[in-house]
Design a protein around this motif. Structure first.
Motif, mmCIF file in Angstrom:
data_model
loop_
_atom_site.group_PDB
_atom_site.id
_atom_site.type_symbol
_atom_site.label_atom_id
_atom_site.label_comp_id
_atom_site.label_asym_id
_atom_site.label_seq_id
_atom_site.Cartn_x
_atom_site.Cartn_y
_atom_site.Cartn_z
ATOM 1 N N HIS A 1 -9.867 3.586 -4.675
ATOM 2 C CA HIS A 1 -8.921 2.279 -5.006
ATOM 3 C C HIS A 1 -9.028 2.583 -6.294
ATOM 4 C CE1 HIS A 1 -7.897 1.400 -0.452
ATOM 5 N NE2 HIS A 1 -8.858 3.007 -0.256
ATOM 6 N N ASN B 1 -7.373 2.739 -9.207
ATOM 7 C CA ASN B 1 -6.264 3.007 -9.797
ATOM 8 C C ASN B 1 -5.950 1.133 -9.425
ATOM 9 O OD1 ASN B 1 -6.364 4.309 -11.303
ATOM 10 N ND2 ASN B 1 -4.995 5.750 -10.051
ATOM 11 N N GLU B 2 -6.730 0.567 -8.528
ATOM 12 C CA GLU B 2 -6.097 -0.786 -7.516
ATOM 13 C C GLU B 2 -6.963 -1.793 -8.285
ATOM 14 O OE1 GLU B 2 -6.380 -0.089 -3.638
ATOM 15 O OE2 GLU B 2 -5.179 1.745 -3.778
ATOM 16 N N SER B 3 -7.592 -1.676 -9.777
ATOM 17 C CA SER B 3 -8.136 -2.664 -10.406
ATOM 18 C C SER B 3 -9.524 -3.796 -9.126
ATOM 19 C CB SER B 3 -7.436 -4.208 -10.520
ATOM 20 O OG SER B 3 -6.399 -4.836 -9.621
ATOM 21 N N ALA B 4 -9.564 -2.794 -8.740
ATOM 22 C CA ALA B 4 -11.378 -3.626 -7.623
ATOM 23 C C ALA B 4 -12.272 -3.612 -7.767
ATOM 24 C CB ALA B 4 -10.716 -2.751 -6.141
ATOM 25 N N ASN C 1 -9.421 -4.525 -0.559
ATOM 26 C CA ASN C 1 -10.023 -4.478 -1.702
ATOM 27 C C ASN C 1 -10.600 -5.998 -1.949
ATOM 28 O OD1 ASN C 1 -9.182 -1.755 -2.038
ATOM 29 N ND2 ASN C 1 -7.561 -2.184 -2.539
ATOM 30 N N TYR D 1 1.356 -9.161 2.574
ATOM 31 C CA TYR D 1 2.808 -8.627 1.811
ATOM 32 C C TYR D 1 3.759 -9.289 2.077
ATOM 33 C CZ TYR D 1 5.808 -5.840 -0.518
ATOM 34 O OH TYR D 1 6.440 -4.981 -1.607
ATOM 35 N N THR E 1 -8.606 -9.284 -2.905
ATOM 36 C CA THR E 1 -7.133 -9.437 -3.401
ATOM 37 C C THR E 1 -6.064 -9.102 -2.871
ATOM 38 O OG1 THR E 1 -8.140 -7.238 -4.519
ATOM 39 C CG2 THR E 1 -8.620 -9.535 -5.528
ATOM 40 N N GLU E 2 -6.578 -7.730 -1.339
ATOM 41 C CA GLU E 2 -5.418 -6.923 -0.847
ATOM 42 C C GLU E 2 -5.885 -6.871 1.144
ATOM 43 O OE1 GLU E 2 -3.574 -3.662 -3.114
ATOM 44 O OE2 GLU E 2 -5.171 -3.644 -4.361
ATOM 45 N N THR F 1 -14.864 -1.691 -2.185
ATOM 46 C CA THR F 1 -13.588 -1.413 -1.501
ATOM 47 C C THR F 1 -14.541 -1.726 0.147
ATOM 48 O OG1 THR F 1 -11.685 -0.013 -2.694
ATOM 49 C CG2 THR F 1 -11.727 0.536 -0.559
ATOM 50 N N GLY G 1 0.198 -1.250 -0.158
ATOM 51 C CA GLY G 1 -0.376 -0.296 -0.062
ATOM 52 C C GLY G 1 0.501 1.232 0.417
ATOM 53 N N ASP G 2 0.002 2.100 -0.795
ATOM 54 C CA ASP G 2 0.527 3.563 -0.153
ATOM 55 C C ASP G 2 1.060 4.467 1.307
ATOM 56 O OD1 ASP G 2 1.893 6.297 -1.246
ATOM 57 O OD2 ASP G 2 0.401 6.331 -2.495
#
Length: 159
Positions: A94, A96-99, A156, A47, A76-77, A102, A32-33
């Motif tokens: 979110h 851009n996180e292909s979710a 996500n 992770y 997925t995350e 969320t 994560g950012d």
């Protein structure tokens, strides 16, 4: 879309203990950012396991399966965030996180834990223990400063 529900997971105290012991501000230990966190600590055991072959606690695995069953989707995350002493999270989304969806799940909440804000929708959600909030990943959201602590799980999903 925004959905609120209650979810009580097993081994909650053990999961909170793991988060408090392992949460950090080290960007190399999470996918994560953390720059969007305003001082909060993050823990992403999946992770870390993928990077260093550390063992994922069984309580975390059980919690993940319970959440997936509740949400009827595959995670997925998933990561935890521990906010204290006025920490919060900048506005972000979110998309851009292909979710597909969320969510946030509140494990531990104090009296002044900082609301979840959806500014473009004009929605404010007060965190409560065991509250599960699911929403579209493109919704902009953020967290007000948490004055007396809050531990949550963010995730996500894919349908």
């Amino acid at each position: 879309m925004l959905s609120l529900s209650k979810l009580e997971i097993r081994n909650k105290d053990l999961i909170i203990e793991h988060i408090q012991e392992n949460a950090h501000r080290d960007q190399s230990r999470t996918g994560g950012d953390i720059t969007r966190l305003l001082g909060g600590k993050i823990w992403d055991p999946m992770y870390e396991w993928n990077k260093s072959n550390k063992e994922i606690p069984l309580s975390w695995t059980i919690m993940t399966k319970e959440i997936e069953k509740h949400a009827k989707m595959k995670i997925t995350e998933i990561w935890s965030i521990n906010y204290t002493n006025g920490q919060g999270c900048k506005f972000h989304n979110h998309k851009n996180e292909s979710a597909d969806m969320t969510a946030v799940y509140y494990l531990k909440v104090g009296n002044e834990s900082g609301n979840l804000i959806f500014p473009e929708e004009g929605i404010t959600i007060e965190p409560k223990e065991n509250l599960f909030v699911m929403f579209n990943p493109d919704l902009v959201h953020g967290v007000e400063p948490s004055l007396d602590g809050r531990i949550c799980i963010a995730m996500n999903f894919k349908k």
